[in-house]
Write a protein that holds these residues in place. Structure first.
Motif, mmCIF file in Angstrom:
data_model
loop_
_atom_site.group_PDB
_atom_site.id
_atom_site.type_symbol
_atom_site.label_atom_id
_atom_site.label_comp_id
_atom_site.label_asym_id
_atom_site.label_seq_id
_atom_site.Cartn_x
_atom_site.Cartn_y
_atom_site.Cartn_z
ATOM 1 N N ARG A 120 25.798 32.796 42.152
ATOM 2 C CA ARG A 120 26.976 31.954 41.441
ATOM 3 C C ARG A 120 28.166 33.010 41.670
ATOM 4 O O ARG A 120 28.970 32.920 42.198
ATOM 5 C CB ARG A 120 27.367 31.039 40.504
ATOM 6 N N GLU A 170 37.909 37.664 41.130
ATOM 7 C CA GLU A 170 39.098 36.428 41.351
ATOM 8 C C GLU A 170 39.918 36.621 40.046
ATOM 9 O O GLU A 170 41.183 36.266 39.882
ATOM 10 C CB GLU A 170 37.927 35.190 41.084
ATOM 11 N N ASP A 182 38.572 25.952 47.896
ATOM 12 C CA ASP A 182 37.811 26.499 46.104
ATOM 13 C C ASP A 182 37.957 25.374 45.519
ATOM 14 O O ASP A 182 38.036 24.980 44.353
ATOM 15 C CB ASP A 182 38.075 27.138 45.643
HETATM 16 N N1 GUN Z 1 33.211 31.613 39.719
HETATM 17 C C1 GUN Z 1 32.239 31.041 39.380
HETATM 18 N N2 GUN Z 1 31.989 29.900 39.614
HETATM 19 C C2 GUN Z 1 32.920 29.459 40.155
HETATM 20 C C3 GUN Z 1 33.596 28.968 40.583
HETATM 21 O O1 GUN Z 1 33.074 27.124 40.060
HETATM 22 N N3 GUN Z 1 34.558 27.907 40.654
HETATM 23 C C4 GUN Z 1 35.844 29.228 41.115
HETATM 24 N N4 GUN Z 1 36.875 29.471 40.628
HETATM 25 N N5 GUN Z 1 35.173 30.213 40.515
HETATM 26 C C5 GUN Z 1 34.659 31.056 40.480
#
Ligand code: GUN
Ligand code: ZN
Length: 436
Positions: free
Chosen positions: A205, A236, A325
């Motif tokens: 993940r 992110e 996403d």
């Molecule tokens: N980072 C880890 N899991 C996820 C997810 O399900 N969505 C997003 N946008 N970032 C993540």
């Protein structure tokens, strides 16, 4: 057995190279009045109508999409099909959004019937939006891969999916362990990778939800099956970066965690990359790995603005695709995603050209995923996955279209105002699967 033919006439656009790197003139093809002929799902001829029409087998009827744009089907380079039901969950940034919404939603897919239902909804939604291939996370449960790939096998869609590997920092009901995730993923690879148009991605993940032992298991699996994909998230959100630093203090950067386990290479794709540093960009370039730019998601979660110009720097370009996403993204439409990508670029003082946006959504995605020998373009020999777009789908688009003077203008109108209403038809392997 008789061959199945498809013949489409309209304004045909596609890419033969990367316009970010070689410029529009060398990369982009446009036949204003074009004809495309496909036989048994493979593109056989494409070019100006007057030149190609003689190659049309007798008795094959042309579908004439006058005033429409015919493009390679869109490729959604990063999406979570299991999060389809939770789009638009209010008010949080990444970590809280995961804990408060996502990890609840994904547990619902423990029921195989729910996974099958979601697979069907997801595929319908892709096709309604002209998306013919997606690179998608499933949930931790292996049956969530089976559900989706059974559905795409029935529909003959090219799909790449993987079971989440996640052995810490999530609710117990969503955790596997290093050994079981290795075995379950291996079984799914053997069952699905290369079966029809289905492909598999090893899917840890993200670094915070895998122990070093699990990342080692993912690494071992990729060594055994180098032909499959690797799919994860990187860089992110700033709180996420700080968390990775805490969990993996010995590594120089977020990407370096994956790189340490040899998970950064051709056919690996990491979503987001909003806060990557120069060394990480260089590593992605050297390993030929890819980033999925997911602007609607980044804006929705307040994650930041992806540095597209830096990613495509000519001295060390990185493969970039465009992703929705879903469920952090807010639209299945790759046109709506282009709209958001343009605005994100503007906020970084960069003007994203419409042609370049269409590249990211088609051949850019295919190159990122190393499937550009199959899809992402309309050059002969490729699979006939096609979207037909109506740039006059709404009254206001029609008004706007009275003022355009070039194909770039038309594509920009589509990528600014377009959404599912602009998708006139979607073809999968030469067969119309959506549209009248
Ligand atoms: N980072 C880890 N899991 C996820 C997810 O399900 N969505 C997003 N946008 N970032 C993540
Ligand atoms: Zn994601």
């Amino acid at each position: 057995e008789a061959q199945h033919f498809a013949a489409l006439r309209g304004t045909i656009v596609y890419f033969i190279d990367d316009p970010f790197l070689v410029g529009k003139e060398k990369a982009f093809v446009c036949h204003e009045d074009g004809l495309l002929i496909a036989a048994d799902g493979i593109i056989k001829a494409v070019g100006p109508y007057v030149k190609i029409k003689s190659q049309l087998p007798v008795g094959v009827e042309i579908e004439h999409y006058e005033g429409h744009i015919i493009s390679a089907g869109f490729i959604d380079s990063h999406v979570h099909y299991v999060q389809t039901g939770m789009i638009g969950s209010y008010g949080e940034q990444l970590i809280d959004w995961l804990n408060n919404y996502t990890f609840i939603e994904e547990q619902k897919l423990k029921d195989p019937a729910a996974a099958r239902e979601m697979s069907s909804v997801f595929c319908d939604e892709l096709l309604r939006n002209g998306t013919t291939t997606a690179f998608t996370f499933a949930a931790v449960y292996p049956h969530t891969v089976d559900a989706l790939l059974e559905e795409t096998e029935r529909r003959n869609m090219r799909m790449i999916a993987g079971k989440i590997m996640m052995d810490r920092n999530a609710p117990a009901a969503l955790l596997d362990d290093a050994q079981s995730s290795y075995e379950d993923s291996k079984e799914l690879i053997q069952k699905w990778n290369g079966r029809g148009r289905q492909q598999y991605a090893i899917t840890p993940r993200f670094a915070p939800t895998s122990t070093p032992a699990q990342l080692e298991a993912a690494s071992a699996l990729w060594r055994e099956y180098p032909e499959v994909h690797v799919h994860s998230h990187v860089s992110e959100n700033l709180d996420e970066l700080a968390w990775v630093k805490e969990l993996f203090p010995e590594h120089a950067s977020y990407l370096d965690v994956y790189d340490h386990y040899n998970l950064v290479g051709r056919r690996s794709l990491y979503a987001h990359g909003v806060h990557l540093n120069e060394a990480e960009m260089r590593t992605l370039h050297e390993r030929e790995a890819a980033i999925a730019h997911c602007p609607t998601s980044n804006n929705f979660l307040g994650s930041g603005h992806f540095p597209l110009r830096e990613a495509k720097r000519l001295d060390r370009p990185v493969h970039v695709g465009l992703g929705t996403d879903i469920g952090a993204g807010t639209s299945f439409s790759m046109l709506a995603t282009m709209n958001e990508a343009y605005k994100v670029a503007q906020l970084r003082s960069y003007s994203l050209q419409a042609v370049n946006s269409f590249f990211l959504a088609t051949l850019g995605g295919a190159r990122s995923l190393d499937i550009d020998d199959k899809v992402g373009t309309l050059a002969p020999g490729h699979e006939a996955d096609i979207v037909v777009l109506n740039p006059r789908a709404t009254k206001i688009m029609d008004v706007r279209m009275q003022r355009v003077s070039s194909i770039e203008d038309v594509l920009f109108v589509l990528g600014t105002m377009g959404d599912d209403r602009s998708v006139k038809a979607t073809y999968i392997a030469g067969k119309k699967t959506y549209g009248a």
